[in-house]
Design a protein around this motif. Structure first.
Motif, PDB file in Angstrom:
ATOM      1  N   ARG A 162       0.821  -1.208   0.000  1.00  0.00           N
ATOM      2  CA  ARG A 162       0.000   0.000   0.000  1.00  0.00           C
ATOM      3  C   ARG A 162       0.856   1.260   0.000  1.00  0.00           C
ATOM      4  N   ARG A 163       2.135   1.119   0.336  1.00  0.00           N
ATOM      5  CA  ARG A 163       3.041   2.270   0.357  1.00  0.00           C
ATOM      6  C   ARG A 163       3.524   2.523  -1.075  1.00  0.00           C
ATOM      7  N   PRO A 164       3.264   3.712  -1.647  1.00  0.00           N
ATOM      8  CA  PRO A 164       3.592   3.960  -3.062  1.00  0.00           C
ATOM      9  C   PRO A 164       5.072   4.267  -3.293  1.00  0.00           C
ATOM     10  N   VAL A 165       5.927   3.291  -3.080  1.00  0.00           N
ATOM     11  CA  VAL A 165       7.370   3.481  -3.275  1.00  0.00           C
ATOM     12  C   VAL A 165       7.643   3.752  -4.760  1.00  0.00           C
ATOM     13  N   GLY A 166       8.185   4.921  -5.061  1.00  0.00           N
ATOM     14  CA  GLY A 166       8.480   5.271  -6.451  1.00  0.00           C
ATOM     15  C   GLY A 166       7.306   5.811  -7.227  1.00  0.00           C
ATOM     16  N   GLY A 167       6.109   5.813  -6.639  1.00  0.00           N
ATOM     17  CA  GLY A 167       4.932   6.345  -7.309  1.00  0.00           C
ATOM     18  C   GLY A 167       4.071   5.274  -7.954  1.00  0.00           C
ATOM     19  N   PRO A 168       2.895   5.648  -8.455  1.00  0.00           N
ATOM     20  CA  PRO A 168       1.940   4.679  -9.007  1.00  0.00           C
ATOM     21  C   PRO A 168       2.474   3.827 -10.143  1.00  0.00           C
ATOM     22  N   THR A 169       3.209   4.430 -11.068  1.00  0.00           N
ATOM     23  CA  THR A 169       3.711   3.664 -12.216  1.00  0.00           C
ATOM     24  C   THR A 169       4.666   2.565 -11.764  1.00  0.00           C
ATOM     25  N   VAL A 170       5.559   2.921 -10.871  1.00  0.00           N
ATOM     26  CA  VAL A 170       6.511   1.939 -10.339  1.00  0.00           C
ATOM     27  C   VAL A 170       5.758   0.844  -9.581  1.00  0.00           C
ATOM     28  N   MET A 171       4.777   1.226  -8.789  1.00  0.00           N
ATOM     29  CA  MET A 171       4.050   0.232  -8.004  1.00  0.00           C
ATOM     30  C   MET A 171       3.255  -0.719  -8.892  1.00  0.00           C
ATOM     31  N   ARG A 172       2.694  -0.226  -9.991  1.00  0.00           N
ATOM     32  CA  ARG A 172       2.005  -1.136 -10.911  1.00  0.00           C
ATOM     33  C   ARG A 172       2.977  -2.179 -11.451  1.00  0.00           C
ATOM     34  N   ALA A 173       4.183  -1.729 -11.809  1.00  0.00           N
ATOM     35  CA  ALA A 173       5.202  -2.657 -12.323  1.00  0.00           C
ATOM     36  C   ALA A 173       5.635  -3.628 -11.223  1.00  0.00           C
ATOM     37  N   GLN A 174       5.753  -3.114 -10.000  1.00  0.00           N
ATOM     38  CA  GLN A 174       6.191  -3.966  -8.895  1.00  0.00           C
ATOM     39  C   GLN A 174       5.153  -5.032  -8.578  1.00  0.00           C
ATOM     40  N   LEU A 175       3.912  -4.674  -8.568  1.00  0.00           N
ATOM     41  CA  LEU A 175       2.868  -5.648  -8.268  1.00  0.00           C
ATOM     42  C   LEU A 175       2.742  -6.685  -9.379  1.00  0.00           C
ATOM     43  N   ALA A 176       2.936  -6.256 -10.623  1.00  0.00           N
ATOM     44  CA  ALA A 176       2.929  -7.213 -11.729  1.00  0.00           C
ATOM     45  C   ALA A 176       4.091  -8.189 -11.593  1.00  0.00           C
ATOM     46  N   ARG A 177       5.221  -7.694 -11.137  1.00  0.00           N
ATOM     47  CA  ARG A 177       6.384  -8.544 -10.914  1.00  0.00           C
ATOM     48  C   ARG A 177       6.091  -9.591  -9.839  1.00  0.00           C
ATOM     49  N   LEU A 178       5.419  -9.208  -8.785  1.00  0.00           N
ATOM     50  CA  LEU A 178       5.089 -10.151  -7.714  1.00  0.00           C
ATOM     51  C   LEU A 178       4.149 -11.245  -8.213  1.00  0.00           C
ATOM     52  N   ILE A 179       3.191 -10.874  -9.026  1.00  0.00           N
ATOM     53  CA  ILE A 179       2.266 -11.866  -9.576  1.00  0.00           C
ATOM     54  C   ILE A 179       3.014 -12.860 -10.457  1.00  0.00           C
ATOM     55  N   ASP A 180       3.934 -12.338 -11.299  1.00  0.00           N
ATOM     56  CA  ASP A 180       4.738 -13.226 -12.147  1.00  0.00           C
ATOM     57  C   ASP A 180       5.590 -14.164 -11.293  1.00  0.00           C
ATOM     58  N   ALA A 181       6.225 -13.602 -10.262  1.00  0.00           N
ATOM     59  CA  ALA A 181       7.113 -14.404  -9.415  1.00  0.00           C
ATOM     60  C   ALA A 181       6.349 -15.481  -8.670  1.00  0.00           C
ATOM     61  N   ALA A 182       5.116 -15.170  -8.270  1.00  0.00           N
ATOM     62  CA  ALA A 182       4.316 -16.135  -7.526  1.00  0.00           C
ATOM     63  C   ALA A 182       4.025 -17.381  -8.346  1.00  0.00           C
ATOM     64  N   ASN A 183       4.149 -17.278  -9.662  1.00  0.00           N
ATOM     65  CA  ASN A 183       3.902 -18.421 -10.545  1.00  0.00           C
ATOM     66  C   ASN A 183       5.160 -19.242 -10.837  1.00  0.00           C
ATOM     67  N   LEU A 184       6.311 -18.774 -10.342  1.00  0.00           N
ATOM     68  CA  LEU A 184       7.544 -19.544 -10.539  1.00  0.00           C
ATOM     69  C   LEU A 184       7.515 -20.785  -9.655  1.00  0.00           C
ATOM     70  N   PRO A 185       8.000 -21.929 -10.154  1.00  0.00           N
ATOM     71  CA  PRO A 185       7.937 -23.162  -9.352  1.00  0.00           C
ATOM     72  C   PRO A 185       8.749 -23.110  -8.070  1.00  0.00           C
ATOM     73  N   SER A 186       9.765 -22.258  -8.017  1.00  0.00           N
ATOM     74  CA  SER A 186      10.630 -22.200  -6.835  1.00  0.00           C
ATOM     75  C   SER A 186      10.149 -21.194  -5.797  1.00  0.00           C
ATOM     76  N   VAL A 187       9.067 -20.448  -6.111  1.00  0.00           N
ATOM     77  CA  VAL A 187       8.636 -19.339  -5.252  1.00  0.00           C
ATOM     78  C   VAL A 187       7.282 -19.636  -4.613  1.00  0.00           C
ATOM     79  N   THR A 188       7.197 -19.377  -3.314  1.00  0.00           N
ATOM     80  CA  THR A 188       5.924 -19.381  -2.592  1.00  0.00           C
ATOM     81  C   THR A 188       5.729 -17.982  -2.039  1.00  0.00           C
ATOM     82  N   PHE A 189       4.650 -17.333  -2.426  1.00  0.00           N
ATOM     83  CA  PHE A 189       4.410 -15.943  -2.012  1.00  0.00           C
ATOM     84  C   PHE A 189       3.114 -15.868  -1.219  1.00  0.00           C
ATOM     85  N   GLN A 190       3.177 -15.271  -0.022  1.00  0.00           N
ATOM     86  CA  GLN A 190       1.993 -15.094   0.809  1.00  0.00           C
ATOM     87  C   GLN A 190       1.937 -13.678   1.366  1.00  0.00           C
ATOM     88  N   LEU A 191       0.728 -13.142   1.430  1.00  0.00           N
ATOM     89  CA  LEU A 191       0.491 -11.843   2.044  1.00  0.00           C
ATOM     90  C   LEU A 191      -0.258 -12.010   3.359  1.00  0.00           C
TER      91      LEU A 191
END
Length: 272
Positions: A162-191
């Motif tokens: 929820r903290r806009p590090v780098g601003g909205p554009t950066v955060m959109r890219a960061q959240l997309a990165r997390l979604i991609d990473a969560a699909n990697l077989p070696s990664v388990t992501f939980q919030l």
């Protein structure tokens, strides 16, 4: 190598001063060997094995082999980073379990997010230093796609997204990165959603690094402005943090529900 040497010394109840005197080293040299800032020579290993009473030839050869590996320079050593020890451990770990309440782990950060963090540092960092740290951060991320890379389990508080590090554009890219990473077989992501309220690690940030190597202790890395960078290796500390991580795992959302929440948070940053 450094962790093993420190373990051998502490297991025998010896101080740096005592070992340095018996091995005829300077205290500075022994400290640098134990922190991995210098590699150990064959003579160093011979002298330390005598001090520590290691007579078994196979055990000596195992330590010698580790010393030879330790003298190979990693790519990060060319960048003059203040956290070389952590990067070296991370590169060799077979399992990484990370909990953070404030920011996304460096292995999952996009460049704009990482840059914003470095630019906010106190004391301020020069541009050349920022560029080197960005280079290191991006290089580290190859671990997640390496065939022999570690199993990576990250638990993150929702508030960090929820903290806009780098601003909205950066955060959109960061959240997309997390979604991609969560699909990697070696990664388990939980919030951990904000709706959970208080939980046992609100004031903590830590990483548990585990190794498939009997010569190297598993380690808990604790980082923060108040405490600095601390490496904990005792059985008691490891057990305590493993239990804490297990509790957080039970509190956090499932991986799929976490991805769904990330998608919801992304909408709050606009469509770009």
């Amino acid at each position: 190598m450094g962790f093993l040497l420190r373990q051998l010394r502490t297991d025998r109840g010896l101080s740096v001063d005592e070992v340095a005197e018996r091995a005829m080293f300077s205290q500075t040299k022994l400290s640098r060997l134990e922190t991995g800032r210098v590699g150990a020579s064959a003579r160093d290993i011979r002298d330390l094995c005598l001090v520590y009473g290691i007579a078994d030839p196979a055990e000596r050869e195992r330590i010698m082999a580790l010393a030879r590996e330790g003298k190979q320079r990693g790519w990060w050593q060319e960048l003059g980073l203040p956290y070389e020890t952590y990067i070296a451990l991370e590169a060799e770990a077979t399992s990484i379990r990370d909990y953070n309440t404030d920011i996304v782990n460096g292995l999952l950060q996009v460049e704009g997010y990482a840059r914003a963090i470095f630019e906010a540092a106190e004391p301020p960092l020069g541009q050349a230093v920022i560029d080197k740290r960005l280079e290191a951060r991006m290089k580290r991320q190859v671990l997640l796609t390496r065939k022999d890379g570690p199993d990576f389990h990250i638990i993150l508080d929702e508030g960090a997204l929820r903290r806009p590090v780098g601003g909205p554009t950066v955060m959109r890219a960061q959240l997309a990165r997390l979604i991609d990473a969560a699909n990697l077989p070696s990664v388990t992501f939980q919030l951990i959603p904000l709706s959970v309220g208080a939980h046992p690690a609100l004031d903590s940030t830590f990483v548990i690094l585990e190794f498939n190597n009997p010569s190297v202790n598993d380690v808990v890395y604790v980082e923060g402005a108040a405490v600095g960078n601390i490496y904990l290796e005792s059985t008691t500390d490891l057990g305590r943090f493993r239990k804490l991580f297990s509790r957080l795992e039970g509190i956090a959302l499932s991986s799929q529900d976490s991805v769904d929440l990330i998608s919801s948070i992304a909408s709050s940053y606009g469509s770009g």
